[in-house]
Scaffold this motif. Sequence first.
Motif, PDB file in Angstrom:
ATOM      1  N   ALA A 294     -21.688 -35.706  33.240  1.00 21.41           N
ATOM      2  CA  ALA A 294     -22.183 -36.386  32.406  1.00 21.41           C
ATOM      3  C   ALA A 294     -21.288 -36.610  31.275  1.00 21.41           C
ATOM      4  CB  ALA A 294     -23.648 -36.612  31.577  1.00 21.41           C
ATOM      5  N   TRP A 295     -20.955 -35.438  31.100  1.00 22.15           N
ATOM      6  CA  TRP A 295     -19.243 -35.502  30.135  1.00 22.15           C
ATOM      7  C   TRP A 295     -17.700 -36.636  30.699  1.00 22.15           C
ATOM      8  CZ3 TRP A 295     -14.668 -33.153  30.353  1.00 22.15           C
ATOM      9  CH2 TRP A 295     -13.821 -33.001  28.974  1.00 22.15           C
TER      10      TRP A 295
ATOM     11  N   SER B 139     -18.892 -40.882  31.047  1.00 21.59           N
ATOM     12  CA  SER B 139     -18.651 -40.744  29.412  1.00 21.59           C
ATOM     13  C   SER B 139     -17.575 -40.861  29.126  1.00 21.59           C
ATOM     14  CB  SER B 139     -19.291 -40.125  28.746  1.00 21.59           C
ATOM     15  OG  SER B 139     -18.826 -38.811  27.935  1.00 21.59           O
TER      16      SER B 139
ATOM     17  N   ASP C  15     -22.782 -40.814  22.385  1.00 21.77           N
ATOM     18  CA  ASP C  15     -23.426 -40.850  21.896  1.00 21.77           C
ATOM     19  C   ASP C  15     -24.553 -39.730  20.697  1.00 21.77           C
ATOM     20  OD1 ASP C  15     -24.651 -39.241  23.844  1.00 21.77           O
ATOM     21  OD2 ASP C  15     -26.268 -40.503  24.826  1.00 21.77           O
TER      22      ASP C  15
ATOM     23  N   ILE D  47     -21.090 -35.562  23.923  1.00 22.60           N
ATOM     24  CA  ILE D  47     -20.420 -37.005  24.824  1.00 22.60           C
ATOM     25  C   ILE D  47     -20.753 -37.988  23.375  1.00 22.60           C
ATOM     26  CG2 ILE D  47     -21.963 -38.530  25.861  1.00 22.60           C
ATOM     27  CD1 ILE D  47     -23.003 -36.157  27.758  1.00 22.60           C
TER      28      ILE D  47
END
Length: 183
Positions: free
Chosen positions: A41-42, A45, A175, A173
């Motif tokens: 996910a890192w 993103s 967000d 990340i």
Amino acid sequence: MNMLASRGQLRASFIRWALFTVPLVVLLGFLAGQLGSPDTAWFASLEKPAIFPEPKWFGIVWTVLYVMIGFAVAIVASAWGARGRSAALGAFAVHFVLNLAWSYVFFGAQQITGALYLLVGIVLTLLVVIALFWRVRRGAALLLLPYLVWVCFASVLNYQFLQLNPGADGGEIPDGAVERVRI
């Protein structure tokens, strides 16, 4: 007889070394790639630089480069009695450990800055390896030139990732969430 080995013996020595070094280098490169993957996910993103190639190219290019690196090492390793052979192989071993560590530092530890510093070390040690290989066998040094070009490209790419994603260094990340990887 004024020769240490015949051409056939030298060719056989190279083939034996190549049968060992090429698969070993490819295998180690593959295993190092497993320590850190872009499938997180890192990484998903992160804002990607304009020069970021399609992900499929990384596997293709690295496989070809690792085969070429394995042949270059085999050429030097089979140069029994050549002045500087041991130093060249030792420098290569140090360099290759740095190379193998990059995937973990960038993808596994998610340290973009650390990976950039590591790439500087990789480029510098590769220049030393090329110079030492050149003294032993020029063909081996020439086989490493595409690898040098690719590592320089990777350095520029790594720098651009850092410029585009300054807040993501260290696993954050954008967000605000954090992904931690433990081994």
